[in-house]
Design a protein around this motif. Structure first.
Motif, PDB file in Angstrom:
ATOM      1  N   GLU A 134       0.828  -1.206   0.000  1.00 17.99           N
ATOM      2  CA  GLU A 134       0.000   0.000   0.000  1.00 17.99           C
ATOM      3  C   GLU A 134       0.863   1.257   0.000  1.00 17.99           C
ATOM      4  O   GLU A 134       0.555   2.239  -0.698  1.00 17.99           O
ATOM      5  CB  GLU A 134      -0.923  -0.004   1.221  1.00 17.99           C
ATOM      6  N   SER A 135       1.963   1.237   0.764  1.00 17.20           N
ATOM      7  CA  SER A 135       2.871   2.391   0.809  1.00 17.20           C
ATOM      8  C   SER A 135       3.537   2.620  -0.539  1.00 17.20           C
ATOM      9  O   SER A 135       3.699   3.761  -0.979  1.00 17.20           O
ATOM     10  CB  SER A 135       3.932   2.179   1.885  1.00 17.20           C
ATOM     11  N   GLU A 165      15.936  21.097   1.485  1.00 17.63           N
ATOM     12  CA  GLU A 165      15.018  20.975   2.621  1.00 17.63           C
ATOM     13  C   GLU A 165      13.635  20.532   2.162  1.00 17.63           C
ATOM     14  O   GLU A 165      13.021  19.643   2.760  1.00 17.63           O
ATOM     15  CB  GLU A 165      14.932  22.313   3.365  1.00 17.63           C
ATOM     16  N   PHE A 166      13.140  21.143   1.093  1.00 19.22           N
ATOM     17  CA  PHE A 166      11.836  20.762   0.563  1.00 19.22           C
ATOM     18  C   PHE A 166      11.847  19.330   0.051  1.00 19.22           C
ATOM     19  O   PHE A 166      10.889  18.571   0.250  1.00 19.22           O
ATOM     20  CB  PHE A 166      11.435  21.702  -0.580  1.00 19.22           C
ATOM     21  N   GLU A 167      12.936  18.954  -0.626  1.00 25.09           N
ATOM     22  CA  GLU A 167      13.003  17.618  -1.214  1.00 25.09           C
ATOM     23  C   GLU A 167      13.061  16.544  -0.135  1.00 25.09           C
ATOM     24  O   GLU A 167      12.422  15.496  -0.255  1.00 25.09           O
ATOM     25  CB  GLU A 167      14.217  17.512  -2.137  1.00 25.09           C
ATOM     26  N   LEU A 168      13.798  16.799   0.936  1.00 30.65           N
ATOM     27  CA  LEU A 168      13.867  15.830   2.042  1.00 30.65           C
ATOM     28  C   LEU A 168      12.529  15.716   2.752  1.00 30.65           C
ATOM     29  O   LEU A 168      12.105  14.629   3.158  1.00 30.65           O
ATOM     30  CB  LEU A 168      14.965  16.236   3.022  1.00 30.65           C
ATOM     31  N   LYS A 169      11.866  16.850   2.925  1.00 27.39           N
ATOM     32  CA  LYS A 169      10.536  16.829   3.546  1.00 27.39           C
ATOM     33  C   LYS A 169       9.576  16.004   2.702  1.00 27.39           C
ATOM     34  O   LYS A 169       8.785  15.196   3.215  1.00 27.39           O
ATOM     35  CB  LYS A 169      10.014  18.260   3.697  1.00 27.39           C
ATOM     36  N   VAL A 176       2.098  19.349   1.245  1.00 23.70           N
ATOM     37  CA  VAL A 176       3.549  19.245   1.070  1.00 23.70           C
ATOM     38  C   VAL A 176       3.908  19.459  -0.392  1.00 23.70           C
ATOM     39  O   VAL A 176       4.895  20.146  -0.712  1.00 23.70           O
ATOM     40  CB  VAL A 176       4.067  17.876   1.570  1.00 23.70           C
ATOM     41  N   LEU A 177       3.101  18.911  -1.271  1.00 22.66           N
ATOM     42  CA  LEU A 177       3.334  19.085  -2.704  1.00 22.66           C
ATOM     43  C   LEU A 177       3.160  20.544  -3.100  1.00 22.66           C
ATOM     44  O   LEU A 177       3.959  21.101  -3.859  1.00 22.66           O
ATOM     45  CB  LEU A 177       2.371  18.198  -3.488  1.00 22.66           C
ATOM     46  N   LYS A 178       2.116  21.187  -2.579  1.00 21.10           N
ATOM     47  CA  LYS A 178       1.861  22.591  -2.899  1.00 21.10           C
ATOM     48  C   LYS A 178       3.009  23.474  -2.436  1.00 21.10           C
ATOM     49  O   LYS A 178       3.437  24.384  -3.148  1.00 21.10           O
ATOM     50  CB  LYS A 178       0.557  23.056  -2.241  1.00 21.10           C
ATOM     51  N   GLU A 179       3.535  23.219  -1.251  1.00 25.55           N
ATOM     52  CA  GLU A 179       4.589  24.053  -0.689  1.00 25.55           C
ATOM     53  C   GLU A 179       5.827  24.056  -1.572  1.00 25.55           C
ATOM     54  O   GLU A 179       6.386  25.116  -1.884  1.00 25.55           O
ATOM     55  CB  GLU A 179       4.942  23.556   0.712  1.00 25.55           C
ATOM     56  N   ARG A 180       6.247  22.901  -1.984  1.00 29.45           N
ATOM     57  CA  ARG A 180       7.476  22.817  -2.783  1.00 29.45           C
ATOM     58  C   ARG A 180       7.247  23.311  -4.202  1.00 29.45           C
ATOM     59  O   ARG A 180       8.134  23.926  -4.798  1.00 29.45           O
ATOM     60  CB  ARG A 180       8.042  21.404  -2.789  1.00 29.45           C
ATOM     61  N   ASN A 181       6.054  23.080  -4.752  1.00 24.87           N
ATOM     62  CA  ASN A 181       5.764  23.573  -6.101  1.00 24.87           C
ATOM     63  C   ASN A 181       5.716  25.093  -6.132  1.00 24.87           C
ATOM     64  O   ASN A 181       6.208  25.727  -7.075  1.00 24.87           O
ATOM     65  CB  ASN A 181       4.439  23.005  -6.601  1.00 24.87           C
ATOM     66  N   GLU A 182       5.113  25.700  -5.114  1.00 27.47           N
ATOM     67  CA  GLU A 182       4.987  27.153  -5.079  1.00 27.47           C
ATOM     68  C   GLU A 182       6.338  27.837  -4.949  1.00 27.47           C
ATOM     69  O   GLU A 182       6.524  28.964  -5.414  1.00 27.47           O
ATOM     70  CB  GLU A 182       4.050  27.564  -3.946  1.00 27.47           C
ATOM     71  N   ILE A 239       6.392  10.976   1.699  1.00 28.58           N
ATOM     72  CA  ILE A 239       5.791   9.945   0.856  1.00 28.58           C
ATOM     73  C   ILE A 239       6.512   8.604   0.908  1.00 28.58           C
ATOM     74  O   ILE A 239       5.950   7.577   0.530  1.00 28.58           O
ATOM     75  CB  ILE A 239       5.715  10.401  -0.623  1.00 28.58           C
ATOM     76  N   ILE A 240       7.766   8.609   1.355  1.00 25.44           N
ATOM     77  CA  ILE A 240       8.538   7.367   1.362  1.00 25.44           C
ATOM     78  C   ILE A 240       9.054   7.070   2.766  1.00 25.44           C
ATOM     79  O   ILE A 240       8.653   6.103   3.400  1.00 25.44           O
ATOM     80  CB  ILE A 240       9.719   7.434   0.361  1.00 25.44           C
ATOM     81  N   GLY A 241       9.927   7.933   3.283  1.00 20.88           N
ATOM     82  CA  GLY A 241      10.452   7.752   4.636  1.00 20.88           C
ATOM     83  C   GLY A 241      11.028   6.381   4.860  1.00 20.88           C
ATOM     84  O   GLY A 241      11.735   5.829   4.012  1.00 20.88           O
ATOM     85  N   GLU A 242      10.683   5.813   6.005  1.00 22.56           N
ATOM     86  CA  GLU A 242      11.196   4.488   6.357  1.00 22.56           C
ATOM     87  C   GLU A 242      10.192   3.388   6.027  1.00 22.56           C
ATOM     88  O   GLU A 242      10.395   2.228   6.381  1.00 22.56           O
ATOM     89  CB  GLU A 242      11.531   4.444   7.860  1.00 22.56           C
TER      90      GLU A 242
END
Length: 344
Positions: A70-71, A257-261, A149-155, A266-269
């Motif tokens: 699912e992840s 910073e945005f890319e790591l966030k 999160v997507l909006k923040e980095r796109n903007e 969406i992936i993390g651990e």
């Protein structure tokens, strides 16, 4: 100084432009009479990369998608949603830049780039149409409207593009190119790593094939824009300032910073294969490469080595197409320590 749009033609001007912007040029393209020696080799490389999504057989991926965790499925869909938004914006941005480039060879390169972005965007529809119902596909293409999160980095990127579009000057153009390098040279890379990580576990190999084709194109796009940036600074020496260097460094740091966030979101651990620490090191290595391509020093001196050694084969710009069509595990003779993927 406001940028002037390129004349449709000018019989009093030379074919090779007198300046990269606000110069004179006949606007007739003669590859044997252009200002920049790197333009024609890049054009040939971009043509050599030509591909269409229809070359990729999605049969195996269609069967595998429902067997992903699912992840993995959620990350897959959100990353495709991100890429679809970015390449849509990129198509329009590159055409806007082309309006102000005096040299016809650069306009030609930008036209090829714009076309390739259209192909990239269409490829996401092609993949999704093989995997999910139409309603889900539409939802994925609308993620950028609602996902915070997507909006923040796109903007972050779009704001820089819009500043250039509303006030076209050499400075706003130069700064928008930095945002472009972030978009094409950093923002895609955690997502690319996700797909390559699936492929090395023999999952969704066809999608990874498509991503590799896109990755190869984007590397050349970054090369084109970083060359334009450096030529722009040569023609406009007032831009060779501490303020511009600080802007580049600060923008790349914010981008990481945005890319790591985004990666941790969406992936993390949750997904086996790449840890957050590895991704941070890898992205900082990539940021160093982009800083060097723009003409500046490393931002993260402690990250001069690519920690994701396995990713080299998937990113290799010289990978033979036949390997991908056969949909086999990647075996590349051309991957070596001097291809730029491992060290700076």
């Amino acid at each position: 100084m406001t940028l002037q749009t390129r004349k449709l033609y000018d019989p009093t001007a030379p074919n090779a432009s007198t300046a990269i912007v606000n110069g004179q040029s006949s606007n007739v393209l003669n590859w044997d009479d252009v200002r920049f020696s790197w333009a024609y080799p890049l054009y040939k490389n971009m043509l050599a990369n030509f591909w269409t999504p229809f070359e990729i057989n999605m049969t195996h991926d269609t069967k595998q998608f429902t067997r992903l965790t699912e992840s993995e499925q959620e990350a897959f869909k959100k990353i495709i949603g991100l890429l679809a938004f970015l390449d849509s914006v990129q198509t329009d941005y590159s055409l806007k830049v082309a309006n102000y480039l005096t040299d016809s060879s650069l306009v030609a390169l930008m036209s090829v780039l714009s076309f390739q972005e259209v192909v990239h965007n269409q490829s996401y529809s092609y993949v999704l149409s093989s995997l999910v119902p139409k309603a889900t596909q539409d939802e994925i293409f609308d993620y950028w409207k609602s996902d915070p999160v997507l909006k923040e980095r796109n903007e972050f990127i779009v704001a820089g593009y819009e500043q250039f579009a509303s006030d076209p000057t050499p400075e706003t153009l130069a700064k928008s190119i930095v945002y472009d390098v972030i978009l094409e040279g950093i923002n895609f890379y955690s997502g690319f790593a996700f797909f390559y990580n699936l492929a090395r576990h023999q999952k969704m190999v066809s999608t990874s094939t498509m991503i590799n084709y896109i990755n190869r194109d984007e590397q050349l796009h970054v090369y084109l824009f970083t060359n334009i940036f450096k030529e722009l600074l040569i023609d406009n020496p007032e831009l060779q300032s501490e303020e511009m260097e600080g802007f580049v460094r600060d923008s790349l740091v914010r981008a990481i910073e945005f890319e790591l966030k985004w990666f941790n979101y969406i992936i993390g651990e949750q997904i086996e294969g790449v840890t957050s620490e590895e991704m941070e090191s890898y992205l900082k290595f990539i940021a160093n490469k982009r800083a060097k391509q723009l003409g500046y020093d490393h931002i993260y001196p402690e990250h001069r080595t690519n920690c994701l050694k396995w990713i080299r084969a998937y990113e290799d710009i010289n990978a033979a197409k036949s390997d991908f069509f056969e949909q086999k595990s990647r075996q590349y003779a051309k991957v070596s320590s001097d291809n730029g993927f491992d060290e700076l």
